[in-house]
Design an enzyme around this catalytic site. Structure first.
Site, PDB file in Angstrom:
ATOM      1  CE1 TYR A   1      -3.255   0.395   5.540  1.00 50.06           C
ATOM      2  CE2 TYR A   1      -0.589   0.797   5.472  1.00 50.06           C
ATOM      3  CZ  TYR A   1      -1.493  -0.254   4.879  1.00 50.06           C
ATOM      4  OH  TYR A   1      -1.930  -1.478   4.738  1.00 50.06           O
TER       5      TYR A   1
ATOM      6  CE1 TYR B   1      -3.887   2.662   0.354  1.00 52.28           C
ATOM      7  CE2 TYR B   1      -2.863   2.969   2.014  1.00 52.28           C
ATOM      8  CZ  TYR B   1      -3.909   3.535   1.269  1.00 52.28           C
ATOM      9  OH  TYR B   1      -4.482   4.697   1.546  1.00 52.28           O
TER      10      TYR B   1
END
Length: 286
Positions: free
Chosen positions: A160, A150
């Site tokens: 995140y 990602y």
């Protein structure tokens, strides 16, 4: 529609949990394109998910294994070769989990024991998987190994958390091992940096819905779906990409190359309309 891109190839798919999983979509497409595969996940994930349904649909045996265990990985590669009748041509690593995220620990208040687990599950397992395969000589000459990454490996995205560190490590492993495995056996190793995708794992990240919407507004082609990611994986497993290795390949509708899009800017401006207007109704910018 099948193009027989993987006809006669053998593969292992790590990480399918349910029909929301990218790994699930990859497994379906791989078999559709002519491959024979095995599936593997932890015993807990197998009990919690619906991987048995996928196994029956694809006639693909499920091998319970903890990807952080070298012994379990040895069993996966040994049994897969036995079941499929030869060396493995492609492997997908679709594994990621952060106990810190699950426990809502912020990045400036991480539990370091949990961080170690995040890194072991989400990144070091990739190294273990490749190292086991190489030592067992389980991958065919010119085989393809993929892991899902990602953009948070390169850019900071709110919420995140320590998964960003894990993805950065994952991509580094692909480069470092890609050189060695490519030089010695012609095996290519790459990562695919996918758009935020609504999977069971992804939904646990704080503000994930907003992240999906923001990425979609920023990307000229919009977010890439799980099915579209599966298509890309199939191409990377196929003989069409024999000279692609050690790459982090962005599959995100163009998000990774954007600074600001019209759609995102329009939405951003709308957020100020009620709070920052002058007496003539014009938006005031600070």
């Amino acid at each position: 529609m099948s193009n027989n891109l993987l006809k006669g190839k053998r593969g292992i798919v790590f990480g399918a949990l349910n029909d929301m999983s990218i790994a699930w979509k990859v497994a379906e497409r791989a078999v559709e394109e002519g491959a024979s595969i095995t599936l593997t996940n932890t015993e807990l994930a197998i009990r919690m998910g619906t991987i048995d349904e996928l196994s029956k649909k694809l006639n693909a045996e499920v091998i319970p294994a903890d990807a952080t265990s070298v012994e379990d990985l040895e069993k996966v590669f040994a049994k897969s070769q036995e079941i499929l009748g030869g060396k493995i041509d492609f492997v997908l690593h679709s594994i990621g989990m952060s106990p810190n995220v699950r426990k809502k620990r912020t990045y400036d208040d991480l539990d370091y024991d949990l961080l170690s687990k995040t890194l072991d599950i989400s990144a070091v397992s990739f190294h273990k998987m490749i190292q086991v395969a190489k030592k067992m000589d389980a991958i065919s000459e010119g085989g393809s190994i993929l892991a899902l990454s990602y953009v948070a490996a390169q850019r900071t995205l709110f919420g995140y958390n320590d998964m960003a560190d894990a993805k950065a490590m994952l991509e580094s492993i692909a480069r470092s091992f890609g050189y060695i495995y490519g030089r010695e056996k012609g095996v290519r190793i790459n990562t695919i940096s996918q758009s935020p995708t609504m999977t069971t794992a992804g939904s646990g990240i704080k503000g994930f819905d907003g992240l999906v919407d923001f990425s979609n507004r920023m990307s000229p082609l919009g977010n890439a779906s799980a099915s579209e990611c599966a298509d890309y994986c199939i191409v990377m497993f196929s003989d069409l990409t024999k000279k692609v290795t050690m790459q982090n390949l962005f599959h995100d509708g163009g998000f990774s190359s954007m600074g600001m899009s019209l759609r995102a800017m329009t939405q951003y401006n709308k957020s100020f309309e009620n709070d920052f207007k002058d007496e003539n109704g014009n938006i005031i910018y600070g």
